[in-house]
Scaffold this motif. Structure first.
Motif, PDB file in Angstrom:
ATOM      1  N   MET A 249      32.678  44.760   2.124  1.00 22.91           N
ATOM      2  CA  MET A 249      33.456  43.728   1.516  1.00 22.91           C
ATOM      3  C   MET A 249      32.502  42.776   0.797  1.00 22.91           C
ATOM      4  SD  MET A 249      36.410  41.268   3.154  1.00 22.91           S
ATOM      5  CE  MET A 249      36.316  42.080   4.685  1.00 22.91           C
ATOM      6  N   ARG A 250      32.896  42.343  -0.394  1.00 26.77           N
ATOM      7  CA  ARG A 250      32.075  41.432  -1.185  1.00 26.77           C
ATOM      8  C   ARG A 250      32.907  40.205  -1.558  1.00 26.77           C
ATOM      9  NH1 ARG A 250      31.678  42.196  -6.910  1.00 26.77           N
ATOM     10  NH2 ARG A 250      30.687  40.329  -7.645  1.00 26.77           N
ATOM     11  N   PRO A 251      32.495  39.033  -1.122  1.00 23.07           N
ATOM     12  CA  PRO A 251      33.262  37.825  -1.466  1.00 23.07           C
ATOM     13  C   PRO A 251      33.154  37.525  -2.961  1.00 23.07           C
ATOM     14  CG  PRO A 251      31.256  37.233  -0.307  1.00 23.07           C
ATOM     15  CD  PRO A 251      31.332  38.734  -0.301  1.00 23.07           C
ATOM     16  N   LEU A 252      34.283  37.152  -3.555  1.00 22.04           N
ATOM     17  CA  LEU A 252      34.310  36.847  -4.984  1.00 22.04           C
ATOM     18  C   LEU A 252      34.201  35.357  -5.267  1.00 22.04           C
ATOM     19  CD1 LEU A 252      37.176  39.266  -6.016  1.00 22.04           C
ATOM     20  CD2 LEU A 252      34.716  39.670  -6.113  1.00 22.04           C
ATOM     21  N   ALA A 253      34.809  34.559  -4.386  1.00 17.47           N
ATOM     22  CA  ALA A 253      34.794  33.111  -4.579  1.00 17.47           C
ATOM     23  C   ALA A 253      35.203  32.436  -3.282  1.00 17.47           C
ATOM     24  CB  ALA A 253      35.761  32.714  -5.691  1.00 17.47           C
ATOM     25  N   VAL A 254      34.864  31.164  -3.191  1.00 16.64           N
ATOM     26  CA  VAL A 254      35.351  30.346  -2.080  1.00 16.64           C
ATOM     27  C   VAL A 254      36.348  29.345  -2.651  1.00 16.64           C
ATOM     28  CG1 VAL A 254      33.290  30.638  -0.650  1.00 16.64           C
ATOM     29  CG2 VAL A 254      33.433  28.697  -2.215  1.00 16.64           C
ATOM     30  N   THR A 255      37.330  28.970  -1.846  1.00 16.62           N
ATOM     31  CA  THR A 255      38.368  28.057  -2.317  1.00 16.62           C
ATOM     32  C   THR A 255      38.048  26.599  -2.006  1.00 16.62           C
ATOM     33  OG1 THR A 255      39.617  28.321  -0.273  1.00 16.62           O
ATOM     34  CG2 THR A 255      40.158  29.817  -2.089  1.00 16.62           C
TER      35      THR A 255
ATOM     36  N   ARG B 249      30.325  25.097  -2.558  1.00 15.82           N
ATOM     37  CA  ARG B 249      29.925  26.400  -2.013  1.00 15.82           C
ATOM     38  C   ARG B 249      29.644  26.275  -0.522  1.00 15.82           C
ATOM     39  NH1 ARG B 249      26.238  29.865  -6.182  1.00 15.82           N
ATOM     40  NH2 ARG B 249      27.466  29.437  -8.045  1.00 15.82           N
ATOM     41  N   TRP B 250      29.928  27.342   0.202  1.00 17.09           N
ATOM     42  CA  TRP B 250      29.642  27.352   1.635  1.00 17.09           C
ATOM     43  C   TRP B 250      28.152  27.581   1.827  1.00 17.09           C
ATOM     44  CZ3 TRP B 250      33.758  30.941   4.289  1.00 17.09           C
ATOM     45  CH2 TRP B 250      35.009  30.324   4.213  1.00 17.09           C
ATOM     46  N   PRO B 251      27.520  26.829   2.745  1.00 13.81           N
ATOM     47  CA  PRO B 251      26.086  27.034   3.003  1.00 13.81           C
ATOM     48  C   PRO B 251      25.766  28.463   3.447  1.00 13.81           C
ATOM     49  CG  PRO B 251      26.824  24.962   3.961  1.00 13.81           C
ATOM     50  CD  PRO B 251      28.054  25.684   3.471  1.00 13.81           C
ATOM     51  N   ALA B 252      26.672  29.094   4.152  1.00 18.22           N
ATOM     52  CA  ALA B 252      26.422  30.459   4.623  1.00 18.22           C
ATOM     53  C   ALA B 252      26.573  31.496   3.504  1.00 18.22           C
ATOM     54  CB  ALA B 252      27.378  30.804   5.763  1.00 18.22           C
ATOM     55  N   LEU B 253      27.189  31.094   2.387  1.00 22.75           N
ATOM     56  CA  LEU B 253      27.390  31.997   1.250  1.00 22.75           C
ATOM     57  C   LEU B 253      26.938  31.302  -0.042  1.00 22.75           C
ATOM     58  CD1 LEU B 253      31.018  33.173   2.150  1.00 22.75           C
ATOM     59  CD2 LEU B 253      28.901  34.473   2.498  1.00 22.75           C
ATOM     60  N   PRO B 254      25.658  30.972  -0.137  1.00 19.29           N
ATOM     61  CA  PRO B 254      25.192  30.162  -1.270  1.00 19.29           C
ATOM     62  C   PRO B 254      25.330  30.824  -2.632  1.00 19.29           C
ATOM     63  CG  PRO B 254      23.331  31.015  -0.043  1.00 19.29           C
ATOM     64  CD  PRO B 254      24.562  31.352   0.751  1.00 19.29           C
ATOM     65  N   ASN B 255      25.427  32.139  -2.687  1.00 18.47           N
ATOM     66  CA  ASN B 255      25.530  32.842  -3.971  1.00 18.47           C
ATOM     67  C   ASN B 255      26.964  33.119  -4.387  1.00 18.47           C
ATOM     68  OD1 ASN B 255      22.700  32.959  -4.258  1.00 18.47           O
ATOM     69  ND2 ASN B 255      22.629  34.728  -2.902  1.00 18.47           N
ATOM     70  N   VAL B 256      27.921  32.681  -3.583  1.00 19.75           N
ATOM     71  CA  VAL B 256      29.334  32.900  -3.904  1.00 19.75           C
ATOM     72  C   VAL B 256      29.866  31.621  -4.561  1.00 19.75           C
ATOM     73  CG1 VAL B 256      31.620  33.413  -2.957  1.00 19.75           C
ATOM     74  CG2 VAL B 256      29.585  34.516  -1.988  1.00 19.75           C
TER      75      VAL B 256
END
Length: 106
Positions: A1-7, A11-18
């Protein structure tokens, strides 16, 4: 699974590239999970103040912040006024979504 965006707003610190939806050009779509503490209408202000003070102190504890971070939820201790404004904004927003989608409880 690959996250596309955060709502979330940031940005979430755990997902800095999303990226956020805002960064992708989707505006006014901020939505995140939150917990809130409600008191009955008419609760005296000194009691509200004490609850805010104690809860804020608890939420600042490192072990509490770590537990929330492991669940992917940053700790944000908002004032009663900020929380009240959030609810005043989100209730009609989600009502509109439910109404437009004609969602019904069965």
């Amino acid at each position: 699974m690959r996250p596309l965006a955060v709502t979330a707003l940031k940005r979430w610190p755990a997902l800095p590239n999303v990226p956020t939806l805002e960064e992708l050009g989707i505006h006014d779509a901020v939505s995140d999970t939150f917990y809130g503490l409600y008191a009955p209408a008419g609760t005296p202000q000194p009691i509200i103040g004490r609850i805010v003070k104690e809860l804020t102190a608890i939420l600042r504890r490192e072990e509490i912040q770590d537990k929330f971070a492991k669940a992917g939820m940053p700790v944000v201790a908002e004032s009663p006024a900020v929380f009240r404004a959030r609810i005043a904004h989100e209730v009609p927003m989600y009502k509109e979504i439910v109404d437009k989608a004609d969602l019904k409880i069965k």
